[in-house]
Design a protein around this motif. Structure first.
Motif, PDB file in Angstrom:
ATOM      1  N   SER A 192      13.657   1.251  -1.348  1.00  0.00           N
ATOM      2  CA  SER A 192      12.258   0.882  -1.156  1.00  0.00           C
ATOM      3  C   SER A 192      11.432   1.447  -2.295  1.00  0.00           C
ATOM      4  O   SER A 192      11.839   2.404  -2.953  1.00  0.00           O
ATOM      5  CB  SER A 192      11.756   1.424   0.184  1.00  0.00           C
ATOM      6  OG  SER A 192      12.518   0.904   1.254  1.00  0.00           O
ATOM      7  N   PRO A 193      10.256   0.874  -2.561  1.00  0.00           N
ATOM      8  CA  PRO A 193       9.384   1.412  -3.615  1.00  0.00           C
ATOM      9  C   PRO A 193       9.078   2.890  -3.369  1.00  0.00           C
ATOM     10  O   PRO A 193       8.923   3.323  -2.228  1.00  0.00           O
ATOM     11  CB  PRO A 193       8.120   0.560  -3.485  1.00  0.00           C
ATOM     12  CG  PRO A 193       8.575  -0.704  -2.824  1.00  0.00           C
ATOM     13  CD  PRO A 193       9.684  -0.310  -1.899  1.00  0.00           C
ATOM     14  N   ILE A 194       9.014   3.647  -4.442  1.00  0.00           N
ATOM     15  CA  ILE A 194       8.780   5.093  -4.349  1.00  0.00           C
ATOM     16  C   ILE A 194       7.312   5.384  -4.634  1.00  0.00           C
ATOM     17  O   ILE A 194       6.726   4.848  -5.578  1.00  0.00           O
ATOM     18  CB  ILE A 194       9.694   5.844  -5.331  1.00  0.00           C
ATOM     19  CG1 ILE A 194      11.155   5.668  -4.893  1.00  0.00           C
ATOM     20  CG2 ILE A 194       9.330   7.325  -5.406  1.00  0.00           C
ATOM     21  CD1 ILE A 194      12.158   6.141  -5.907  1.00  0.00           C
ATOM     22  N   PHE A 195       6.736   6.238  -3.814  1.00  0.00           N
ATOM     23  CA  PHE A 195       5.335   6.606  -3.966  1.00  0.00           C
ATOM     24  C   PHE A 195       5.232   8.125  -4.092  1.00  0.00           C
ATOM     25  O   PHE A 195       5.813   8.852  -3.279  1.00  0.00           O
ATOM     26  CB  PHE A 195       4.513   6.136  -2.761  1.00  0.00           C
ATOM     27  CG  PHE A 195       4.518   4.645  -2.569  1.00  0.00           C
ATOM     28  CD1 PHE A 195       3.687   3.840  -3.336  1.00  0.00           C
ATOM     29  CD2 PHE A 195       5.362   4.052  -1.648  1.00  0.00           C
ATOM     30  CE1 PHE A 195       3.695   2.454  -3.173  1.00  0.00           C
ATOM     31  CE2 PHE A 195       5.382   2.680  -1.477  1.00  0.00           C
ATOM     32  CZ  PHE A 195       4.545   1.877  -2.240  1.00  0.00           C
ATOM     33  N   PRO A 196       4.513   8.627  -5.103  1.00  0.00           N
ATOM     34  CA  PRO A 196       4.316  10.075  -5.220  1.00  0.00           C
ATOM     35  C   PRO A 196       3.432  10.586  -4.093  1.00  0.00           C
ATOM     36  O   PRO A 196       2.778   9.804  -3.382  1.00  0.00           O
ATOM     37  CB  PRO A 196       3.647  10.236  -6.582  1.00  0.00           C
ATOM     38  CG  PRO A 196       2.948   8.935  -6.810  1.00  0.00           C
ATOM     39  CD  PRO A 196       3.805   7.886  -6.161  1.00  0.00           C
TER      40      PRO A 196
END
Length: 418
Positions: free
Chosen positions: A31-35
């Motif tokens: 899945s997309p990674i978010f900081p």
């Protein structure tokens, strides 16, 4: 072409298409990674709403869509950013901490400068702050400036009873690989404040939890700590697989490969061997004016090291690497080796540095010199003594495995990611 042959070819093409579709459908999907910054804004903004917020960051503190933390937070209603502490890099003599704030005429934010080599975070910078947000992209190495600054910030906020919020980001070197000796207490210095390996395999958020949980701040202090984890990151993922933007700052290595070489090759800063390369290829070659590049290449090649290749090279260190306080500030042409990582999953930078230094000492025992800085970077004097005694590299590396395994067992309870 008759109809039968055309149909046969279409069937073959369709079959190949189906085969590759099956292959790619079986590949792992992430899945997309978010900081942590994104997670704070989208899911945990109540942590900062209605409080006077300070931010300690540099230009690496950006959201997944490239917006800087100041722009992100000042756009949120009911969030009041009062203070910005900019982490500055470069020589200490050129820049000093600024405890006199510059007030932004538009936002009213008080802006301070904190030098990366500062010994403390001045309390004046926190005078109008209820919670300090820490957001820096670290490089996963014990002697990182950013890690030391985080420890200073944890201590300063603990002394004032201020909340300390870490917005976490992926470790660019993965969170799965740990290597190098664990720093011994008697070798603690600004180059290393924690008894952890050189390449620790932890994020800043995990390290903050480790520091608090193991009570490693001075005088038994504990920070009022909250960690906002990054979302969807996995420990095995390298930074270039996260989809996040790599932002270079002056103290950091400009590329991921340079960052991978850094944990080991930075140890040479404690010797009279020069580490150099092109400005966009920091840490890609080592050498000295007194080295025979062909002899050194032959010696290193005999070890058949995994995940790395060497080539003889002549180079003149760029001025950025001619550090006047170090033995390795050579300006003349150097002979040595260029270093290229061929398989980053098996390559071990610290081990590579041990083989390099052992080879150079065996060839030039009266030329190579070590300073006390070498011991401080390594975290003990055992490695230096073993190199001088011509102990085999594999035995030197094996000497720290026991303490490394103990560290791994301790760090488990502070890990946030699978």
């Amino acid at each position: 072409m008759n109809t039968r042959k055309l149909v046969q070819q279409l069937v073959v093409i369709a079959g190949v298409g189906i085969f590759y579709s099956l292959i790619f459908s079986c590949a792992p999907h992430y899945s997309p990674i978010f900081p942590g910054l994104d997670v704070l804004v989208k899911e945990k903004v109540d942590l900062i709403r209605g409080k006077r917020i300070g931010i300690l960051s540099n230009r690496t503190a950006i959201s997944s869509d490239g917006k800087h933390i100041v722009n992100v937070l000042t756009a949120i209603p009911e969030v009041t950013v009062t203070t910005l502490i900019n982490l500055e890099y470069g020589k200490q003599t050129e820049r000093t901490d600024s405890v006199k704030a510059q007030i932004d005429s538009t936002t009213g934010i008080a802006t301070y400068i904190l030098h990366c080599n500062s010994r403390k975070l001045p309390s004046e910078m926190l005078q109008n702050v209820d919670a300090l947000i820490f957001d820096l992209q670290d490089i996963g190495v014990r002697f990182s400036n950013d890690l030391r600054v985080m420890i200073l910030a944890m201590e300063a906020t603990a002394n004032k009873g201020i909340e300390f919020i870490v917005l976490d980001r992926p470790n660019p070197l993965t969170g799965a690989i740990v290597e190098g000796p664990v720093l011994q207490p008697e070798f603690k210095s600004p180059l290393g404040l924690l008894s952890i390996p050189i390449r620790h395999g932890m994020t800043m958020g995990e390290l903050a939890l480790y520091i608090n949980g193991e009570e490693l701040l001075p005088h038994g202090l504990k920070a009022k700590l909250t960690v906002v984890p990054a979302k969807n990151w996995r420990r095995m993922q390298w930074f270039d697989k996260t989809g996040l933007q790599w932002v270079e700052v002056p103290s950091h290595t400009p590329t991921l490969e340079a960052t991978l070489l850094f944990p080991g090759l930075h140890l040479l800063e404690g010797t009279n061997i020069t580490v150099g390369g092109k400005p966009d290829q920091v840490y890609n070659c080592i050498g000295a004016s007194w080295i025979d590049k062909e002899l050194l290449f032959k010696k290193l090649k005999s070890y058949h090291l995994y995940g790395v290749s060497f080539a003889p090279v002549l180079f003149t260190p760029p001025k950025i690497f001619q550090i006047t306080q170090s033995l390795n500030s050579q300006t003349e042409q150097c002979q040595g080796l260029s270093i290229k990582v061929t398989d980053r999953n098996v390559f071990r930078s610290v081990s590579c540095a041990v083989y390099l230094l052992s080879s150079i000492h065996q060839l030039y025992p009266n030329k190579i010199q070590f300073t006390h800085k070498f011991d401080l970077l390594v975290g003990n004097d055992t490695v230096r003594r073993s190199l001088i005694a011509n102990v085999k590299p594999r035995r030197i590396i094996a000497s720290w495995e026991r303490e490394l395994n103990y560290f791994k067992s301790i760090r488990k309870k502070y890990l946030l990611y699978n």
